[in-house]
Each structure stands twice: as C-alpha cells, then as structure tokens.
Design a protein around this motif. Structure first.
Motif, PDB file in Angstrom:
ATOM      1  N   THR A 120       0.844  -1.201   0.000  1.00 26.89           N
ATOM      2  CA  THR A 120       0.000   0.000   0.000  1.00 26.89           C
ATOM      3  C   THR A 120       0.878   1.249   0.000  1.00 26.89           C
ATOM      4  N   VAL A 121       2.182   1.052   0.074  1.00 25.13           N
ATOM      5  CA  VAL A 121       3.110   2.188  -0.015  1.00 25.13           C
ATOM      6  C   VAL A 121       3.876   2.076  -1.337  1.00 25.13           C
ATOM      7  N   THR A 122       4.454   3.164  -1.756  1.00 26.05           N
ATOM      8  CA  THR A 122       5.244   3.185  -2.986  1.00 26.05           C
ATOM      9  C   THR A 122       6.711   3.249  -2.589  1.00 26.05           C
TER      10      THR A 122
ATOM     11  N   PRO B  55     -15.033  -9.718   6.980  1.00 23.18           N
ATOM     12  CA  PRO B  55     -14.855  -9.963   8.417  1.00 23.18           C
ATOM     13  C   PRO B  55     -15.482  -8.866   9.279  1.00 23.18           C
ATOM     14  N   SER B  83     -17.161  -5.157  -6.771  1.00 22.25           N
ATOM     15  CA  SER B  83     -17.873  -4.346  -5.788  1.00 22.25           C
ATOM     16  C   SER B  83     -17.104  -4.340  -4.484  1.00 22.25           C
ATOM     17  N   GLU B 101     -13.460  -1.202   2.280  1.00 23.11           N
ATOM     18  CA  GLU B 101     -12.938  -2.570   2.255  1.00 23.11           C
ATOM     19  C   GLU B 101     -13.000  -3.074   0.824  1.00 23.11           C
ATOM     20  N   GLY B 104      -9.576  -7.086  -0.130  1.00 29.38           N
ATOM     21  CA  GLY B 104      -8.906  -7.570   1.075  1.00 29.38           C
ATOM     22  C   GLY B 104      -8.074  -6.528   1.787  1.00 29.38           C
ATOM     23  N   GLN B 105      -8.160  -5.274   1.340  1.00 27.39           N
ATOM     24  CA  GLN B 105      -7.415  -4.203   2.011  1.00 27.39           C
ATOM     25  C   GLN B 105      -8.401  -3.197   2.599  1.00 27.39           C
ATOM     26  N   VAL B 133      -5.938   8.487 -15.006  1.00 29.83           N
ATOM     27  CA  VAL B 133      -5.214   7.607 -14.082  1.00 29.83           C
ATOM     28  C   VAL B 133      -3.711   7.807 -14.274  1.00 29.83           C
ATOM     29  N   ALA B 147      -5.257   6.811  -8.816  1.00 32.68           N
ATOM     30  CA  ALA B 147      -5.081   5.378  -8.976  1.00 32.68           C
ATOM     31  C   ALA B 147      -6.230   4.765  -9.761  1.00 32.68           C
ATOM     32  N   ARG B 179       2.390   8.145  -1.331  1.00 31.27           N
ATOM     33  CA  ARG B 179       3.528   7.224  -1.315  1.00 31.27           C
ATOM     34  C   ARG B 179       3.584   6.403  -0.040  1.00 31.27           C
ATOM     35  N   GLN B 180       3.110   6.976   1.059  1.00 24.61           N
ATOM     36  CA  GLN B 180       3.270   6.311   2.352  1.00 24.61           C
ATOM     37  C   GLN B 180       1.985   5.657   2.845  1.00 24.61           C
ATOM     38  N   GLY B 181       1.116   5.263   1.921  1.00 18.29           N
ATOM     39  CA  GLY B 181      -0.117   4.606   2.326  1.00 18.29           C
ATOM     40  C   GLY B 181      -1.260   5.582   2.565  1.00 18.29           C
ATOM     41  N   TYR B 200      -4.332   3.821   4.407  1.00 16.43           N
ATOM     42  CA  TYR B 200      -4.522   2.381   4.479  1.00 16.43           C
ATOM     43  C   TYR B 200      -4.305   1.921   5.912  1.00 16.43           C
ATOM     44  N   LEU B 203      -6.622  -4.496   9.550  1.00 18.80           N
ATOM     45  CA  LEU B 203      -7.683  -4.813  10.500  1.00 18.80           C
ATOM     46  C   LEU B 203      -7.084  -4.905  11.906  1.00 18.80           C
TER      47      LEU B 203
END
Lengths: 438, 224
Positions: A120-122, B55, B83, B101, B104-105, B133, B147, B179-181, B200, B203
């Motif tokens: 999830t990071v680049t 979950p 979806s 969700e 899976g992320q 994009v 993205a 870049r860092q989520g 991001y 869970l």
C-alpha cells in the motif's frame, strides 16, 4: 451471538454445469471453472459466462481449496495463474485468501517459492538502480519485462483473461524481491519473500527441489551467513592468538656469554644473569653455539633459578658434530648449535646456571693423535644466549592458515553462487547477458 | 443521544444515534428511512446485501487514533469490475469516518469539506472533467497519484447512514494514493462533490472486537 456466516457460496458453471464453490464471495470478480476452465463473471447474482473453454482442468501441485499455515496465518489457495514472458521463462502463481487477512500470493519460479503481499506504499528511489521500502534497499534486477497470463483456474478479485499482459520490473535484496506491474490503468507493487523449502513442505506438503541453479534472483547465498559467522569466529580466534602472543611473547631482551671449554672434559659451570623476566609468563629460549666443535659433542644442562624463591626450571641441550671421509668423499653431520626452550616461566629475577661438559668422539676417522676440538690450542668455547621466547611466528602463521582455509573455500562457493545469481539479471556486470536473453 | 422511533412501514424499532446521520435502513423490512423535524419518512426500499465473507459487521467495535468506534452502517458499491464495502464508523466523540474494504485491504477515510481542498485539478474533476489515471495531484503538501477513476453504483445498504443511499445511485469516483499509504476519494454526484481523505490500515491495528465469525476460519489471534 449470531451463528457464523457460511464461508462459501455455491454456484453452477453455465458452461459445463459443474458445481463451483466461491471462497471469497463479495471480493471475487471472475472464476475459472475447476472442471472446464470457462471463465465466469460473478459480480451479479446472475452468473455470466465470459469465455467458454472445454479443456480438462490442470492437475495442480496445490489443489485449489487446500489450506496451509504460513507464518502463523492459515491461507486457502483459491486461484491459480500460469504466466510467462512471451511464452518463455514460465512461472506459477497461487492466490491465497483468508477473510481476516485478505490476499497473498504464492509464487513458484524454477521450483523456488515466495510469499507475495501487495504493497500500500510506494517504494522510494535512493539511486538510479536502488529502491527502498523503509530501511530495506533493493537493487534493480530485471527491467522492461512483459508478463502474460497463459492459464487460469479458480477465483480472482479482478477480471482475469488469458493473454492479459502487464509490464514488469524487479528489484532484489537477499531473501526478498520487489515486483512492479503496470498496465494502462495502474501501477502495483508486490513484495515477495523467499520461503524456505522447509516452510513450504510444512504448509502445503510440496517438495521443492534440493538445489535451484542458477540461483533465484532473491535467493540469499547459503554460504553468505556461514561466511559471516566463519569470518567473525576466525577474526576472534586470530585476535585471541595475537593477544596470547603479546601476553606470553614479547621481545627485546637477551643475555649472552662465552665460556671456555676445558680440554680434559670435566664438567664446568657458568652463570648468566641476573635477568629479569617481566611478562606474567613467558617462554625462555636457550641457545648454545660451539664454533670449534668437530667430532665430538657438548652436553649442556641449564637451570633457570628464581632468585626470590629458588624455584628452578631445567632443560637439557646438546650440540654434536661429526665429519670424515669415506668412499663417497667428505661427510659431516650434526650441528654446532643447540636450541632448547623452557615454557611458561613466571615473571621474576633469574640466574641461568649452565653446566657443560665437552666430549670427544673416539671413533673419529682422523688418525692424528691430538686431542681434537677440545685442545687448548683451539681455544674451544661455548657461547650461550638466552632470549625471552616469543610465540613463534610460524605457529601463528599455521594457525592463521588453519583458520583461513575453510573460509577461503566458503568464499569461493559464495562468489560462484553470487556470480550465477547475478548473471540472470538484466544488470549483470559480466556482460554475458546474451546467453540469458533468449 | 439515541433516538428510538417505530419504522413507518413495519413498525419495528429503529435507532438514530446522531443528528449527523439522518438516514437509516430498517433492519426488518429494508425500508430506507429519513428523519427530519417532521418525523420519519420512508423514501424507498434498498436491496438485500449480496452474500460476502467480509470480516466486518454492524456492531463491530475498535479504535483508531486512540478513539473508540462502532460500525453502524454500510454501503455496498459496485463498478464494472467488482464491488466493495464502505463501513460507517461512529466514534465515541460523535464524529464519523468510513472504513473502505476492497480487495482484502482496508482504508480509513474521513470526510473533508471539498471547499477546503486547494487543487485546481480536483476542482476541474468536480466540475465535470474526467480524471486521468496516473496523474499527480498535490493535496496540502502531499503528492498523490490518481489510482482509479470510474462510475460507481450503489447496490445495497444497511444500518445508519449520513445520506440516502438508494439502489442505482450513480457517482463518478476518483481514488488517489500517496507514497506512504495515504489515500483519498473524490466523489462527484452531478454538481456536488464530496472528498474523503485518510490512509490504508490493517484490520489488526484497529484492535477489532466483535469481528464477524466465518465458518471454518479461526478468528485472528488479535481478536480471539
């Protein structure tokens, strides 16, 4: 508390009528039927046939639906892809799923397995050929590849299609590979960690090959760790020897004296000293030289006596030398010199008492009637020298050799491994790329 | 304070927990209800949620940034390629956030007034232009990359919601990634634009309690 939700949704393949189990319902977009390989779209309750196939589904090493625990998490294999670089250099990918942990990849390249996780990071560029994720640096290994899908089975969270292509690039560090995949819509990064054969055997019961050659791009050299440990131990051992040499060795001091040898062969005594030994323990080397010695010998008894305690350390030496003529001509044997040593003499002030006695060899072939080398006219004498012993340099050298030898073998094995590994790279420095770029 | 009212369609008890969340799907008859000063009105019926193995479930609790939350609503969105779920989190201080969700992320997103976002590019997108994009956008001092950009459609909803999420509600949705989520979503609904920004998460880091039990799968160690 509510009863647990069912784990799977059952559907019927519209192409072959086979029962298909949906293991990641809600996430899965496409399913390749496990019986006929037809691709189904399951985004709507009404299952749609995307591409109809009628081939016998492949027998997989890990049948879909198999579960295995990797690093403490249980995973179920739900999808399978066979991919290649334009039909060559093929590899396999299994999609793993756990409803609480999401997705992972199990990638098999030339028999070696890796566990992949989407990032999830680049990654950050550190230099033109190095990327980093946090503290981990990766160097460029494969560039400008193109991966295509050759075969699919099972379910996926995107629309899969045989023939689908992405641009790829790979960066490696020992034990891990960073893979970039790009299509027209997006760029995605995956971190693949090499799985030891033992882990794969335990998790999914597959038996990876014993040796993969040439090595995988991210395969750490098996000699690397050994070499590291070996070097550390070797360095420690050698340092220890050096310390020993310094503690028990040392140089700079010597005492010497010359003593006449009586012609009548009686025992004589001489004293050298006092000498002070400063190290806690040292080896004392005693050397005697008899320049005129010929056809005879000199017995020497040394006693090193501590002035304070009268403790004596004894040693015996002899110098003997013979010569003559026979049918082969002139011969001589023996030496006019004698060297002995006394080990581990404690520090203190010492006298060296030397008792010596000259002898003539009666079987000397010389027919003359003189009294030989001990004749007073020869002024026979013994020169005695005492040195604070060193740990011999030769001993140190042998030790170093013994330490270095296995390291040298490991180093060669390591270099061979690394060269073979790097030769696979598009960035191989040896320039024999052409062999690998088929 | 929670407000309990009877469903105008089936009479079941329905709960409204926050003035910021005027919408509610009746748990029994799936009526979409809207609360106003005049009372509760039924504006339609939402579709049943398709079966999934998420979950997360309504009632799950956890914490983020040191604040406890409870999952109180969900919208299920679809696009041509699949979806995903957006779970509504109600924090103990009354604020709310979304837990997206997909694949899976998980993404934790807070709504930000779009008027506060100084980005010409995003403004153009909100004005009707299509996002490309891969383009870069600067938001505050962070560079983010577009993205994904696509039309999405609401297919189902449950629980409490800040808006009326009716089936067939179509939006233009643009996802951005840092870049860092970091992540963000811009949603365009006709002339309206909403902006959500966050990061991001896993869970596990939400320390969830009351995860949904799924047959045959052990709950993860952190939730057991």
């Amino acid at each position: 508390m509510a009863p647990p939700a069912p784990a799977a949704r059952a559907l019927t393949c519209p192409a072959c009528g086979g029962g298909v189990e949906l293991r990641a319902a809600g996430y899965t977009v496409h399913v390749a039927c496990q019986y006929c390989g037809s691709i189904l779209d399951v985004t709507d309750p009404q299952v749609k046939l995307v591409t109809q196939y009628h081939h016998q589904a492949a027998q997989l090493e890990i049948p879909l639906g198999t579960r295995g625990a990797l690093r403490g998490v249980e995973w179920e294999a739900i999808g399978y892809l066979r991919r290649s670089e334009n039909g060559t250099y093929g590899w396999e990918e299994y999609l793993l799923f756990n409803p609480y942990h999401g997705y992972r990849w199990l990638v098999k390249v030339r028999g070696g397995w890796s566990l992949g996780e989407a990032l999830t990071v680049t990654p950050d560029w550190i230099s033109y050929d190095t990327l980093a994720i946090g503290p981990e640096a990766y160097s460029h290994f494969f560039a400008d590849g193109e991966a295509q899908v050759d075969y699919v089975l099972g379910e996926f969270y995107w629309r899969v299609a045989v023939g689908e292509r992405v641009k790829t690039g790979d960066w490696v560090r020992p034990g891990a590979m960073l893979s970039r995949e790009e299509n027209a819509q997006e760029v995605s990064w995956t971190r693949n960690e090499l799985l030891p054969a033992k882990e794969m055997r335990k998790a999914f019961g597959v038996e990876p090959p014993r040796k993969i050659w040439p090595p995988l791009p991210h395969q750490p050299s098996p000699y690397g760790a050994w070499l590291k440990t070996g070097l550390a131990i070797g360095a420690a051992a050698f340092a220890f020897l050096l310390v020993m040499a310094v503690l028990f060795g040392g140089t700079g001091w010597s005492a010497a004296g010359s003593f006449p040898i009586a012609a009548d062969g009686r025992e004589q005594s001489a004293t050298l000293g006092p000498v002070t030994l400063t190290n806690r323990y040292q080896k004392v080397e005693l050397r005697a030289e008899v320049p005129r010695l010929e056809n005879g010998w000199l017995d020497i008894d040394y006693r090193l006596v501590d002035r304070a305690t009268q403790q004596a350390y004894e040693a015996y030496g002899a110098a003997e030398r013979y010569s003559g003529y026979d049918s082969d001509g002139a011969w001589n044997e023996g030496s006019r010199r004698s060297t002995v040593s006394i080990a581990s003499v404690p520090a203190g002030s010492y006298d060296l008492i030397v008792d010596y006695k000259g002898n003539r060899w009666s079987g000397a072939s010389s027919s003359s009637s003189d009294s030989g080398w001990m004749d007073a006219g020869n002024q026979p004498e013994v020169q005695v020298e005492m040195r604070q012993g060193r740990i011999y340099g030769s001993n140190l050298f042998i030790a170093l050799l013994l330490i270095a030898l296995p390291l040298l073998f490991a180093l060669i094995a390591h270099a061979t491994f690394e060269t073979a590994r790097k030769n696979e790279s598009d960035f191989a420095s040896t320039g024999d790329d052409d062999e690998d770029d088929e | 304070m929670s407000l309990h009212l009877p469903c105008p369609n089936c009479g079941a008890d329905v709960v409204f927990r926050s003035p910021a969340l005027p919408n509610r799907v009746c748990d029994y008859c799936r009526s979409m209800l809207v609360r106003s000063d005049a009372g509760v009105a039924r504006v339609g019926e939402v579709a049943a949620l398709p079966f999934d193995v998420s979950p997360v479930q309504i009632g799950m609790r956890g914490s983020a940034d040191g604040k406890g939350f409870e999952v109180i609503g969900r919208v299920r969105w679809a696009w041509t390629d699949g979806s995903w779920n957006e779970w509504l989190l109600l924090f103990e201080d009354g604020s709310n956030a979304w837990l997206g969700e997909a694949m899976g992320q998980f993404m934790l997103l807070w709504e930000r007034p779009f008027a506060k976002i100084r980005s010409r590019y995003l403004r153009d997108i909100a004005g009707g232009r299509d996002a490309i994009v891969g383009n870069e956008v600067q938001i505050d001092n962070e560079k983010m990359v577009i993205a994904d950009a696509r039309e999405v459609v609401c297919i189902a909803a449950e629980g409490e919601l800040p808006f009326t999420a009716m089936p067939d509600w179509r939006l233009y949705s643009v996802d951005l990634r840092g870049r860092q989520g970091e992540c963000a979503t811009l949603q365009r609904d006709g002339a309206e634009a909403s902006f959500y920004q966050g990061r991001y998460v896993t869970l596990a880091e939400l320390a969830p309690r009351g995860l949904r039990a799924i047959e045959g799968w052990a709950l993860p160690a952190y939730a057991a």
